[in-house]
Design a protein around this motif. Structure first.
Motif, PDB file in Angstrom:
ATOM      1  N   GLY A 121      34.738  53.150  33.888  1.00  0.00           N
ATOM      2  CA  GLY A 121      34.123  52.771  35.363  1.00  0.00           C
ATOM      3  C   GLY A 121      34.564  52.917  36.592  1.00  0.00           C
ATOM      4  N   LEU A 122      36.119  52.982  36.388  1.00  0.00           N
ATOM      5  CA  LEU A 122      36.711  53.071  37.773  1.00  0.00           C
ATOM      6  C   LEU A 122      36.586  54.485  38.042  1.00  0.00           C
ATOM      7  CD1 LEU A 122      38.818  52.114  39.811  1.00  0.00           C
ATOM      8  CD2 LEU A 122      40.679  52.669  38.160  1.00  0.00           C
ATOM      9  N   ARG A 170      44.728  50.316  41.626  1.00  0.00           N
ATOM     10  CA  ARG A 170      43.665  50.086  40.514  1.00  0.00           C
ATOM     11  C   ARG A 170      43.525  50.686  39.397  1.00  0.00           C
ATOM     12  NH1 ARG A 170      38.084  51.056  43.870  1.00  0.00           N
ATOM     13  NH2 ARG A 170      39.379  52.564  45.081  1.00  0.00           N
ATOM     14  N   PHE A 171      44.402  51.712  39.123  1.00  0.00           N
ATOM     15  CA  PHE A 171      44.831  52.476  37.778  1.00  0.00           C
ATOM     16  C   PHE A 171      45.867  51.791  37.001  1.00  0.00           C
ATOM     17  CE2 PHE A 171      42.382  56.089  39.076  1.00  0.00           C
ATOM     18  CZ  PHE A 171      41.774  56.752  37.850  1.00  0.00           C
ATOM     19  N   ASN A 205      37.839  43.606  44.723  1.00  0.00           N
ATOM     20  CA  ASN A 205      36.756  43.231  43.573  1.00  0.00           C
ATOM     21  C   ASN A 205      37.264  44.284  42.085  1.00  0.00           C
ATOM     22  OD1 ASN A 205      35.274  41.585  44.935  1.00  0.00           O
ATOM     23  ND2 ASN A 205      33.849  43.315  45.476  1.00  0.00           N
ATOM     24  N   SER A 206      37.846  45.186  42.484  1.00  0.00           N
ATOM     25  CA  SER A 206      38.278  46.030  41.156  1.00  0.00           C
ATOM     26  C   SER A 206      39.177  45.170  40.427  1.00  0.00           C
ATOM     27  CB  SER A 206      39.075  47.528  41.693  1.00  0.00           C
ATOM     28  OG  SER A 206      37.950  48.307  42.204  1.00  0.00           O
ATOM     29  N   LEU A 207      40.035  44.223  41.275  1.00  0.00           N
ATOM     30  CA  LEU A 207      41.120  43.587  40.409  1.00  0.00           C
ATOM     31  C   LEU A 207      40.374  42.600  39.641  1.00  0.00           C
ATOM     32  CD1 LEU A 207      44.035  42.636  40.038  1.00  0.00           C
ATOM     33  CD2 LEU A 207      43.543  40.959  41.847  1.00  0.00           C
ATOM     34  N   LEU A 208      39.363  41.999  39.986  1.00  0.00           N
ATOM     35  CA  LEU A 208      38.674  41.127  39.253  1.00  0.00           C
ATOM     36  C   LEU A 208      38.235  41.599  37.680  1.00  0.00           C
ATOM     37  CD1 LEU A 208      36.644  39.212  41.950  1.00  0.00           C
ATOM     38  CD2 LEU A 208      38.503  38.584  40.987  1.00  0.00           C
ATOM     39  N   ILE A 209      37.654  42.820  38.052  1.00  0.00           N
ATOM     40  CA  ILE A 209      37.297  43.591  36.816  1.00  0.00           C
ATOM     41  C   ILE A 209      38.508  43.704  35.784  1.00  0.00           C
ATOM     42  CG2 ILE A 209      36.052  45.512  35.676  1.00  0.00           C
ATOM     43  CD1 ILE A 209      34.594  45.685  38.104  1.00  0.00           C
ATOM     44  N   ALA A 210      39.418  44.198  36.441  1.00  0.00           N
ATOM     45  CA  ALA A 210      40.763  44.611  35.622  1.00  0.00           C
ATOM     46  C   ALA A 210      41.316  43.386  35.007  1.00  0.00           C
ATOM     47  CB  ALA A 210      41.641  45.397  36.558  1.00  0.00           C
ATOM     48  N   MET A 211      41.492  42.208  35.772  1.00  0.00           N
ATOM     49  CA  MET A 211      42.227  41.058  35.467  1.00  0.00           C
ATOM     50  C   MET A 211      40.976  40.412  34.233  1.00  0.00           C
ATOM     51  SD  MET A 211      45.040  40.498  36.636  1.00  0.00           S
ATOM     52  CE  MET A 211      46.065  40.835  37.777  1.00  0.00           C
ATOM     53  N   PHE A 212      39.914  40.478  34.345  1.00  0.00           N
ATOM     54  CA  PHE A 212      39.146  40.053  33.278  1.00  0.00           C
ATOM     55  C   PHE A 212      39.129  40.712  31.922  1.00  0.00           C
ATOM     56  CE2 PHE A 212      34.878  40.077  31.157  1.00  0.00           C
ATOM     57  CZ  PHE A 212      34.872  38.852  30.649  1.00  0.00           C
ATOM     58  N   LEU A 213      39.459  42.038  32.016  1.00  0.00           N
ATOM     59  CA  LEU A 213      39.493  42.739  30.866  1.00  0.00           C
ATOM     60  C   LEU A 213      40.762  42.572  30.183  1.00  0.00           C
ATOM     61  CD1 LEU A 213      37.494  46.120  31.520  1.00  0.00           C
ATOM     62  CD2 LEU A 213      36.868  44.209  30.152  1.00  0.00           C
TER      63      LEU A 213
END
Length: 256
Positions: free
Chosen positions: A240-241, A13-14, A61-69
């Motif tokens: 956020g993470l 995730r990091f 779901n963490s990936l979706l946020i990371a990929m969006f940003l």
């Protein structure tokens, strides 16, 4: 075993933004320079979606946020890199404002004279409506003319901006060519036609320029701007993470 898997998930995730960021920057920059903005956006979306599908099962779901940003950051930096590359590929000339239309090969200009005639500026607002929202884009232009210019004489160059708070009032003498398609429906060209309807006459080949203080350093500033925005967004992701991981840790601790 479970602890090892948990640590691996935290590490992934990091690292998620950095898995996506480089290929998205490369896609946006390469396609933006070679094929234009629309193709670059499509390419960034395809690459981002592919990476998301490949990694979603590992990160959730963490990936979706990371990929969006990362998509916003990578696409934005890629766009700025491609714009900087186009500007750097052309010539930078030191010349009088009246000579600007004679040099279509130039992308950066340092003028020996000239002023922005803000009293003759034009504006066009493009409104796009969808089912749930309305998006407005404003285009502003003003004549860039010799110091002794008077109404009725041809306009050798235009300055353009999509921001109302632009630097046209500043005594700068630099211009960076705006990549405007030869399309009469383009917002800047519509704003110029508004000026022409009020008596101004653009000279053939008059470029549309961004008004800048240091044309030689402007390509680098474009890239720096994209990197600064990207750094801010990625920092927001990590903040956020960290809060998310702290919440998960406290939840597990209280359930033991």
């Amino acid at each position: 075993m479970r602890s090892t898997r948990g640590r691996s998930g935290v590490l992934l995730r990091f690292l998620a933004p950095w898995v996506a960021f480089p290929p998205l920057v490369a896609t946006g920059a390469g396609l933006g320079y070679a094929c234009g903005t629309v193709v670059a956006i499509i390419g960034v979306l395809v690459v981002g979606a592919t990476l998301t599908v490949l990694l979603l099962r590992r990160l959730g779901n963490s990936l979706l946020i990371a990929m969006f940003l990362a998509g916003i950051c990578g696409g934005g930096v890629g766009y700025e890199v491609s714009a900087a590359a186009r500007l750097s590929a052309g010539k930078m000339l030191d010349l009088a404002v009246s000579e600007a239309p004679q040099h279509p090969e130039a992308t950066l200009f340092r003028f020996r004279d000239g002023r922005v005639a803000t009293g003759f500026s034009g504006h066009y607002e493009r409104v796009r409506r969808s089912k749930n929202s309305t998006h407005r884009t404003n285009y502003y232009v003003a004549p860039l003319v010799p110091d002794d210019w008077i109404l009725g004489q041809p306009v050798p160059a235009w300055v353009g901006s999509t921001e109302m708070n632009n630097p046209w009032h500043l005594p700068w003498r630099g211009g960076a060519r705006v990549d405007v398609p030869d399309d009469p429906d383009n917002g800047f060209r519509r704003a110029i036609r508004e000026c022409e309807a009020r008596g101004l006459r653009g000279e053939a080949g008059a470029p549309i320029l961004e008004w800048v203080q240091d044309p030689a350093g402007w390509p680098e500033k474009r890239v720096e701007k994209g990197l600064h925005i990207s750094a801010t967004l990625i920092c927001m992701y990590y903040i956020g993470l960290i809060f998310r991981l702290a919440y998960e840790f406290l939840t597990r601790s209280s359930s033991v």
